[in-house]
Design an enzyme around this catalytic site. Structure first.
Site, PDB file in Angstrom:
ATOM      1  N   CYS A 116       0.875  -1.176   0.000  1.00  0.00           N
ATOM      2  CA  CYS A 116       0.000   0.000   0.000  1.00  0.00           C
ATOM      3  C   CYS A 116       0.908   1.220   0.000  1.00  0.00           C
ATOM      4  O   CYS A 116       2.118   1.110   0.185  1.00  0.00           O
ATOM      5  CB  CYS A 116      -0.934   0.016   1.197  1.00  0.00           C
ATOM      6  SG  CYS A 116      -2.348   1.123   0.899  1.00  0.00           S
ATOM      7  N   CYS A 126      -4.077   6.105   0.606  1.00  0.00           N
ATOM      8  CA  CYS A 126      -3.561   4.893  -0.027  1.00  0.00           C
ATOM      9  C   CYS A 126      -3.316   5.069  -1.518  1.00  0.00           C
ATOM     10  O   CYS A 126      -2.886   4.140  -2.196  1.00  0.00           O
ATOM     11  CB  CYS A 126      -4.525   3.730   0.213  1.00  0.00           C
ATOM     12  SG  CYS A 126      -4.834   3.446   1.968  1.00  0.00           S
ATOM     13  N   LYS A 195     -12.077  -5.294   2.226  1.00  0.00           N
ATOM     14  CA  LYS A 195     -11.510  -4.513   3.322  1.00  0.00           C
ATOM     15  C   LYS A 195     -12.461  -3.354   3.614  1.00  0.00           C
ATOM     16  O   LYS A 195     -12.725  -2.525   2.739  1.00  0.00           O
ATOM     17  CB  LYS A 195     -10.135  -3.978   2.932  1.00  0.00           C
ATOM     18  CG  LYS A 195      -9.491  -3.144   4.035  1.00  0.00           C
ATOM     19  CD  LYS A 195      -8.100  -2.684   3.623  1.00  0.00           C
ATOM     20  CE  LYS A 195      -7.447  -1.845   4.700  1.00  0.00           C
ATOM     21  NZ  LYS A 195      -6.114  -1.382   4.300  1.00  0.00           N
ATOM     22  N   ARG A 205      -3.082   2.623  13.121  1.00  0.00           N
ATOM     23  CA  ARG A 205      -2.595   3.873  12.524  1.00  0.00           C
ATOM     24  C   ARG A 205      -1.468   4.468  13.336  1.00  0.00           C
ATOM     25  O   ARG A 205      -0.580   5.118  12.799  1.00  0.00           O
ATOM     26  CB  ARG A 205      -3.757   4.836  12.343  1.00  0.00           C
ATOM     27  CG  ARG A 205      -4.660   4.255  11.256  1.00  0.00           C
ATOM     28  CD  ARG A 205      -5.817   5.112  10.911  1.00  0.00           C
ATOM     29  NE  ARG A 205      -6.622   4.381   9.924  1.00  0.00           N
ATOM     30  CZ  ARG A 205      -7.885   4.598   9.676  1.00  0.00           C
ATOM     31  NH1 ARG A 205      -8.518   5.543  10.330  1.00  0.00           N
ATOM     32  NH2 ARG A 205      -8.514   3.892   8.771  1.00  0.00           N
ATOM     33  N   LYS A 248     -11.228  -8.305   6.051  1.00  0.00           N
ATOM     34  CA  LYS A 248     -10.649  -7.468   7.098  1.00  0.00           C
ATOM     35  C   LYS A 248     -11.615  -6.346   7.455  1.00  0.00           C
ATOM     36  O   LYS A 248     -12.084  -5.674   6.535  1.00  0.00           O
ATOM     37  CB  LYS A 248      -9.327  -6.877   6.588  1.00  0.00           C
ATOM     38  CG  LYS A 248      -8.577  -6.025   7.604  1.00  0.00           C
ATOM     39  CD  LYS A 248      -7.334  -5.418   6.991  1.00  0.00           C
ATOM     40  CE  LYS A 248      -6.601  -4.588   8.048  1.00  0.00           C
ATOM     41  NZ  LYS A 248      -5.445  -3.880   7.532  1.00  0.00           N
ATOM     42  N   SER A 274      -6.068  -4.498  14.584  1.00  0.00           N
ATOM     43  CA  SER A 274      -5.447  -3.949  15.794  1.00  0.00           C
ATOM     44  C   SER A 274      -6.410  -3.787  16.963  1.00  0.00           C
ATOM     45  O   SER A 274      -6.108  -4.176  18.085  1.00  0.00           O
ATOM     46  CB  SER A 274      -4.781  -2.618  15.465  1.00  0.00           C
ATOM     47  OG  SER A 274      -5.701  -1.728  14.861  1.00  0.00           O
TER      48      SER A 274
HETATM   49 ZN   LIG Z   1      -3.171   2.039   2.751  1.00  0.00          ZN
END
Ligand SMILES: [Zn+2]
Length: 325
Positions: A116, A126, A195, A205, A248, A274
Site C-alpha cells: 500500500c 492509499c 476490506k 494507525r 478485514k 489492531s
Molecule cells: Zn493504505
C-alpha cells in the site's frame, strides 16, 4: 431419548467430535519495520507490539518461526514520506531491505508483504491525491502503476506473497501483470479483497503512522453495511488473479467470511485487526476477561466461519498456548 449431552461427557469425547481446530500452521504474524539498529519502539495502544529495526525484526521473526508460526506479514515505516510514495518502491526501501534480510537469515519463513502507499505518502492516503476545485479525490488508475511497481520491488527482494491492501479498482490485475512481466510468475497474491472502512483500525494507525491528514478512506474502502458488494469485490479479485482472498476486519465480519468461503471455496484469510487485539489486551489487563480463552475462542470463530489463514498480532502467544493444550 436423544441426548446431545452424551458426547460432552469427557474431554476426550469432546475432542473426538470437535468440528473445528486451531493450528499453528494457520497463523500469520504482522510485523512493523523501520530503519535503525537494536530498536524496539513499543506501540502504546498495542501492548506487546513494536516498531522494529531490521535486526530486531529478524530476531522477532526467528522467535515466532521457532514457535511454529510459518509466516509474517510486513509493514514498513519509511524515514521520509512524499506525495509519490517513493519509499514504497525504492529498491532499498525499508520493506525491501527487511525482506532480503529475513530471507537470508530464515530462508523457510514465508514472507508476505503488505502493498500500500499510505505509510509512504505525506498525506497518509492509499493512493495519489488530486486537489480539484470541488475538493480532493484519490486517483485510481495512476495509483495502480505505483502499486504494481511496489509489488515487483518486493518480489525482487524475495517476498513469497504480495498482499495489496489499498482497495483501488483493478490493482490485482495490475500487480499480476507487472509481476509476470518482471519474471515473478510464481509470486502469489493475497488480496485484501473485502476490506472495510473500519473504526477497528484505530491502534494500527499509530503503529504504521498512516493516519490520513485530511478526509477519510471511505471513497475506497468498503461500507460496513455491505455484504453483497463484498462478494463482488472478492469475485473481481479472483478474476484478476488473486491466489488468496482476505476479509478485514475479522470478528465483526464473520458473516462475510462465511459467505466468501462458501461462495468461492478459495484459500481465505481473516485479519484480526489492531482493535480486536487491543480490546482483549485492555480488558485482560483490568482482569475483566481471560486473555487466552477469549483470544483462542475468537480465532476459533474465524476458523468456523471459513477462514483458512489467521492473521493475528497474538500469533506468538497463540502458538505457545496451542502447545500447552
Ligand atoms: Zn493504505
Amino acid at each position: 431419548m436423544i441426548r446431545p449431552r452424551r458426547l460432552r461427557q469427557s474431554a476426550a469425547l469432546r475432542r473426538l467430535v470437535c468440528e473445528t481446530r486451531l493450528s499453528v500452521e494457520q497463523l500469520v504474524l504482522p510485523l512493523f519495520v523501520r530503519s535503525g539498529r537494536r530498536m524496539r519502539q513499543p506501540i502504546g495502544s498495542m501492548p506487546g507490539v513494536f516498531q522494529l529495526s531490521p535486526d530486531e525484526l529478524v530476531r522477532e521473526a526467528s522467535r515466532s518461526y521457532a514457535l511454529g508460526v510459518p509466516a509474517v506479514l510486513l509493514f514498513g515505516i519509511p524515514d521520509r514520506k512524499d506525495e509519490r510514495a517513493s519509499g514504497a518502491y525504492a529498491r532499498n526501501g525499508i520493506v525491501q531491505q527487511a525482506v532480503r534480510q529475513l530471507k537470508r537469515e530464515i530462508p523457510d519463513l514465508l514472507v508476505i508483504t503488505d502493498v500500500c502507499l499510505c505509510e509512504y505518502m505525506s498525506h497518509g492516503h492509499c493512493g495519489l491525491v488530486h486537489a480539484g476545485p470541488h475538493g480532493t479525490t484519490i486517483l485510481n488508475d495512476p495509483t495502480l502503476k505505483l502499486l504494481a511497481r511496489t509489488a515487483a520491488s518486493h518480489a525482487e527482494a524475495g517476498a513469497d506473497i504480495i498482499a495489496p491492501s489499498d482497495m483501488m479498482d483493478g490493482r490485482v490485475r495490475a500487480i499480476r501483470e507487472e509481476l509476470d512481466r518482471s519474471g515473478f510468475t510464481d509470486t502469489s497474491i493475497m488480496s485484501y479483497a473485502a476490506k472495510f472502512a473500519s473504526a477497528f483500525y484505530g491502534p494500527f494507525r499509530e503503529a504504521a503512522e498512516s493516519t490520513p491528514k485530511f478526509g477519510d478512506r471511505r471513497s475506497y474502502q468498503m461500507d460496513a453495511a455491505n455484504a453483497n458488494e463484498a462478494l463482488r469485490e472478492v469475485a473481481l479479485d479472483i478474476a484478476e488473479g488473486a491466489d488468496i482472498v482476505m476479509v478485514k476486519p475479522a470478528l465483526a465480519y464473520l458473516d462475510i467470511l462465511h459467505r466468501v468461503k462458501t461462495e468461492f471455496g478459495y484459500p481465505t484469510a481473516a485479519y484480526a485487526v489492531s482493535a480486536e487485539y487491543s480490546m482483549v489486551k485492555a480488558a485482560a489487563a483490568k482482569g475483566w476477561i481471560d486473555e487466552r480463552s477469549v483470544t483462542l475462542e475468537s480465532l476459533l470463530a474465524m476458523r468456523r466461519a471459513g477462514a483458512d489463514i489467521l492473521i493475528t498480532y497474538a500469533a506468538c502467544d497463540v502458538a505457545k498456548w496451542l502447545r500447552e493444550k
